[in-house]
Design an enzyme around this catalytic site. Structure first.
Site, PDB file in Angstrom:
ATOM      1  N   TYR A 136      -0.343  -0.879  -8.996  1.00 27.30           N
ATOM      2  CA  TYR A 136       0.219  -1.579  -7.825  1.00 27.30           C
ATOM      3  C   TYR A 136       1.733  -1.411  -7.792  1.00 27.30           C
ATOM      4  O   TYR A 136       2.324  -1.061  -6.772  1.00 27.30           O
ATOM      5  CB  TYR A 136      -0.175  -3.051  -7.950  1.00 27.30           C
ATOM      6  CG  TYR A 136       0.257  -3.947  -6.813  1.00 27.30           C
ATOM      7  CD1 TYR A 136      -0.533  -4.090  -5.673  1.00 27.30           C
ATOM      8  CD2 TYR A 136       1.441  -4.678  -6.879  1.00 27.30           C
ATOM      9  CE1 TYR A 136      -0.150  -4.935  -4.638  1.00 27.30           C
ATOM     10  CE2 TYR A 136       1.824  -5.517  -5.848  1.00 27.30           C
ATOM     11  CZ  TYR A 136       1.034  -5.649  -4.734  1.00 27.30           C
ATOM     12  OH  TYR A 136       1.409  -6.486  -3.717  1.00 27.30           O
TER      13      TYR A 136
ATOM     14  N   ASP B 113     -10.328   2.115   7.590  1.00 28.04           N
ATOM     15  CA  ASP B 113      -9.967   2.256   6.185  1.00 28.04           C
ATOM     16  C   ASP B 113      -8.679   3.084   6.164  1.00 28.04           C
ATOM     17  O   ASP B 113      -8.714   4.288   6.454  1.00 28.04           O
ATOM     18  CB  ASP B 113     -11.100   2.954   5.412  1.00 28.04           C
ATOM     19  CG  ASP B 113     -10.756   3.140   3.939  1.00 28.04           C
ATOM     20  OD1 ASP B 113      -9.574   3.007   3.566  1.00 28.04           O
ATOM     21  OD2 ASP B 113     -11.684   3.442   3.164  1.00 28.04           O
ATOM     22  N   VAL B 114      -7.556   2.446   5.826  1.00 30.50           N
ATOM     23  CA  VAL B 114      -6.263   3.128   5.952  1.00 30.50           C
ATOM     24  C   VAL B 114      -6.137   4.347   5.027  1.00 30.50           C
ATOM     25  O   VAL B 114      -5.294   5.205   5.240  1.00 30.50           O
ATOM     26  CB  VAL B 114      -5.065   2.179   5.706  1.00 30.50           C
ATOM     27  CG1 VAL B 114      -4.996   1.091   6.747  1.00 30.50           C
ATOM     28  CG2 VAL B 114      -5.084   1.608   4.287  1.00 30.50           C
TER      29      VAL B 114
HETATM   30  N1  LIG Z   1       0.010 -12.079  -1.747  1.00 30.24           N
HETATM   31  C1  LIG Z   1       1.074 -11.711  -2.427  1.00 30.24           C
HETATM   32  O1  LIG Z   1       1.520 -12.424  -3.347  1.00 30.24           O
HETATM   33  C2  LIG Z   1       1.777 -10.429  -2.059  1.00 30.24           C
HETATM   34  C3  LIG Z   1       3.069 -10.214  -2.562  1.00 30.24           C
HETATM   35  C4  LIG Z   1       3.740  -9.050  -2.234  1.00 30.24           C
HETATM   36  C5  LIG Z   1       3.135  -8.113  -1.420  1.00 30.24           C
HETATM   37  N2  LIG Z   1       1.872  -8.324  -0.944  1.00 30.24           N
HETATM   38  C6  LIG Z   1       1.282  -7.293  -0.079  1.00 30.24           C
HETATM   39  O2  LIG Z   1       0.918  -7.866   1.154  1.00 30.24           O
HETATM   40  C7  LIG Z   1      -0.052  -7.028   1.781  1.00 30.24           C
HETATM   41  C8  LIG Z   1      -1.157  -7.900   2.351  1.00 30.24           C
HETATM   42  O3  LIG Z   1      -1.889  -8.475   1.286  1.00 30.24           O
HETATM   43  P1  LIG Z   1      -2.260 -10.029   1.228  1.00 30.24           P
HETATM   44  O4  LIG Z   1      -1.467 -10.624   0.155  1.00 30.24           O
HETATM   45  O5  LIG Z   1      -2.227 -10.617   2.570  1.00 30.24           O
HETATM   46  O6  LIG Z   1      -3.757  -9.927   0.645  1.00 30.24           O
HETATM   47  P2  LIG Z   1      -5.177 -10.154   1.354  1.00 30.24           P
HETATM   48  O7  LIG Z   1      -6.175  -9.634   0.378  1.00 30.24           O
HETATM   49  O8  LIG Z   1      -5.292 -11.562   1.789  1.00 30.24           O
HETATM   50  O9  LIG Z   1      -5.128  -9.212   2.620  1.00 30.24           O
HETATM   51  C9  LIG Z   1      -5.167  -7.798   2.491  1.00 30.24           C
HETATM   52  C10 LIG Z   1      -5.970  -7.219   3.635  1.00 30.24           C
HETATM   53  O10 LIG Z   1      -5.997  -5.785   3.490  1.00 30.24           O
HETATM   54  C11 LIG Z   1      -7.326  -5.339   3.788  1.00 30.24           C
HETATM   55  N3  LIG Z   1      -7.607  -4.027   3.203  1.00 30.24           N
HETATM   56  C12 LIG Z   1      -7.881  -3.728   1.900  1.00 30.24           C
HETATM   57  N4  LIG Z   1      -8.151  -2.419   1.781  1.00 30.24           N
HETATM   58  C13 LIG Z   1      -8.047  -1.865   3.022  1.00 30.24           C
HETATM   59  C14 LIG Z   1      -8.197  -0.561   3.531  1.00 30.24           C
HETATM   60  N5  LIG Z   1      -8.536   0.466   2.737  1.00 30.24           N
HETATM   61  N6  LIG Z   1      -8.007  -0.363   4.846  1.00 30.24           N
HETATM   62  C15 LIG Z   1      -7.685  -1.394   5.673  1.00 30.24           C
HETATM   63  N7  LIG Z   1      -7.541  -2.663   5.236  1.00 30.24           N
HETATM   64  C16 LIG Z   1      -7.698  -2.892   3.928  1.00 30.24           C
HETATM   65  C17 LIG Z   1      -8.194  -6.442   3.231  1.00 30.24           C
HETATM   66  O11 LIG Z   1      -9.507  -6.407   3.754  1.00 30.24           O
HETATM   67  C18 LIG Z   1      -7.425  -7.693   3.615  1.00 30.24           C
HETATM   68  O12 LIG Z   1      -7.815  -8.157   4.883  1.00 30.24           O
HETATM   69  C19 LIG Z   1      -0.511  -6.045   0.706  1.00 30.24           C
HETATM   70  O13 LIG Z   1       0.094  -4.795   0.926  1.00 30.24           O
HETATM   71  C20 LIG Z   1      -0.001  -6.666  -0.576  1.00 30.24           C
HETATM   72  O14 LIG Z   1       0.213  -5.710  -1.561  1.00 30.24           O
HETATM   73  C21 LIG Z   1       1.199  -9.462  -1.241  1.00 30.24           C
END
Ligand SMILES: NC(=O)c1ccc[n+]([C@@H]2O[C@H](COP(=O)([O-])OP(=O)(O)OC[C@H]3O[C@@H](n4cnc5c(N)ncnc54)[C@H](O)[C@@H]3O)[C@@H](O)[C@H]2O)c1
Length: 285
Positions: free
Chosen positions: A156, A63-64
């Site tokens: 966010y 858990d980060v």
């Molecule tokens: N999908 C988009 O449109 C988008 C756009 C811009 C930025 N992001 C960023 O990309 C990053 C990855 O997200 P994603 O889009 O792949 O979503 P996702 O939900 O598919 O993946 C996110 C991962 O983070 C993990 N996670 C959540 N809380 C955690 C914690 N406390 N400790 C460790 N792991 C944890 C989840 O279990 C999941 O596996 C995030 O930082 C998100 O904000 C996503």
């Protein structure tokens, strides 16, 4: 950083979406891959997926938002592989309503994962990398939301602006001491992942009665807009490919989708011209 073979990559949020795609790409580059995530079953699934592809993998439930978990992640990485060269601070979540209607629990959960996760990892991994003295690189996954201004996705957005600033400051400070650690900030627009279902990982400590408010009409409309944007977004693999191009050329800002540049340009111009903030919806949405 240009040489990846046999080097060690640590990826947080590696069990899904962008993190999983980055992990796959690290494995393709013949790196040793450390996967960190809170989702135990999905983490094991990605671990097996990479192992089946022939990669050397370590999965650490992390858990980060907990400093102790990041310490354990770093120690297990050192015990198993003896070094760390590439760190992706990628785990992220979203929650809440407007700035004023979001609960304290919404604020704490999102800031603890999105910002404090990167703070803990920076404090623990940067001294390790400095001690190693080898070429290293850190990529923080922020978002377009960290570069533009607009309504909704409020906590966010605040967390991602802070993460962009953390990354920029880290870049300057590491450059001033002539370290061998490169820094990038990844700012995607919409990407096809499970980000809209981030509540699946919301811990009980932030889910007590009163912690989660009913969405307002405005926040529901914005959530729906984001959900359809994510459904039409680019693939996580495209994001991973752009990210590796940037690491190889030591590029700081990573904007994988050029069609999202307009809101950034508008914000910069508003600041320089001292105009009030404009809300720009990217033209293709
Ligand atoms: N999908 C988009 O449109 C988008 C756009 C811009 C930025 N992001 C960023 O990309 C990053 C990855 O997200 P994603 O889009 O792949 O979503 P996702 O939900 O598919 O993946 C996110 C991962 O983070 C993990 N996670 C959540 N809380 C955690 C914690 N406390 N400790 C460790 N792991 C944890 C989840 O279990 C999941 O596996 C995030 O930082 C998100 O904000 C996503």
């Amino acid at each position: 950083m240009n040489q990846f073979e046999n080097k060690v990559a640590v990826i947080t949020g590696a069990a899904s979406g962008i993190g999983r795609a980055l992990a796959m790409r690290c494995a393709e580059e013949q790196m040793k891959v450390v996967l960190a995530d809170v989702e135990v079953v999905e983490l094991q699934r990605v671990e097996q997926e990479l192992q089946s592809a022939g990669a050397t993998v370590l999965a650490v439930v992390t858990d980060v938002s907990k400093e102790k978990d990041i310490q354990t992640l770093a120690q297990k990485t050192l015990d198993m592989f003896g070094a760390v060269h590439l760190l992706f601070n990628n785990a992220g979540v979203g929650a809440g309503s407007t700035i004023w209607q979001s609960t304290l629990a919404d604020w704490q959960w999102v800031m603890n994962v999105n910002l404090w996760g990167a703070i803990h990892a920076t404090q623990i991994f940067v001294p390790m990398m400095l001690k190693q003295g080898t070429e290293c690189h850190i990529v923080n996954t922020a978002s377009l939301a960290g570069l533009e201004s607009g309504p909704g996705n409020s906590i966010y957005r605040v967390s991602k602006h802070a993460l962009v600033s953390l990354s920029e400051t880290l870049y300057h400070e590491l450059k001033m001491i002539q370290s061998k650690i490169g820094v990038s900030v990844l700012c995607p627009g919409f990407v096809q992942t499970q980000i809209c279902d981030a509540h699946r990982n919301r811990p009980a400590e932030y889910s007590k009665p009163g912690d989660i408010v009913e969405p307002s009409p405005m926040s529901s409309a914005i959530d729906q807009f984001i959900r359809s944007g994510v459904e039409q977004g680019i693939s996580p693999k495209e994001v991973a490919d752009h990210t590796f191009l940037a690491i190889k050329s030591n590029r700081f800002y990573i904007l994988p989708d050029p069609s999202y540049k307009e809101p950034v340009r508008q914000r910069m111009e508003d600041i320089l011209n001292q105009h009030n903030p404009t809300f720009v919806i990217p033209s293709h949405i």
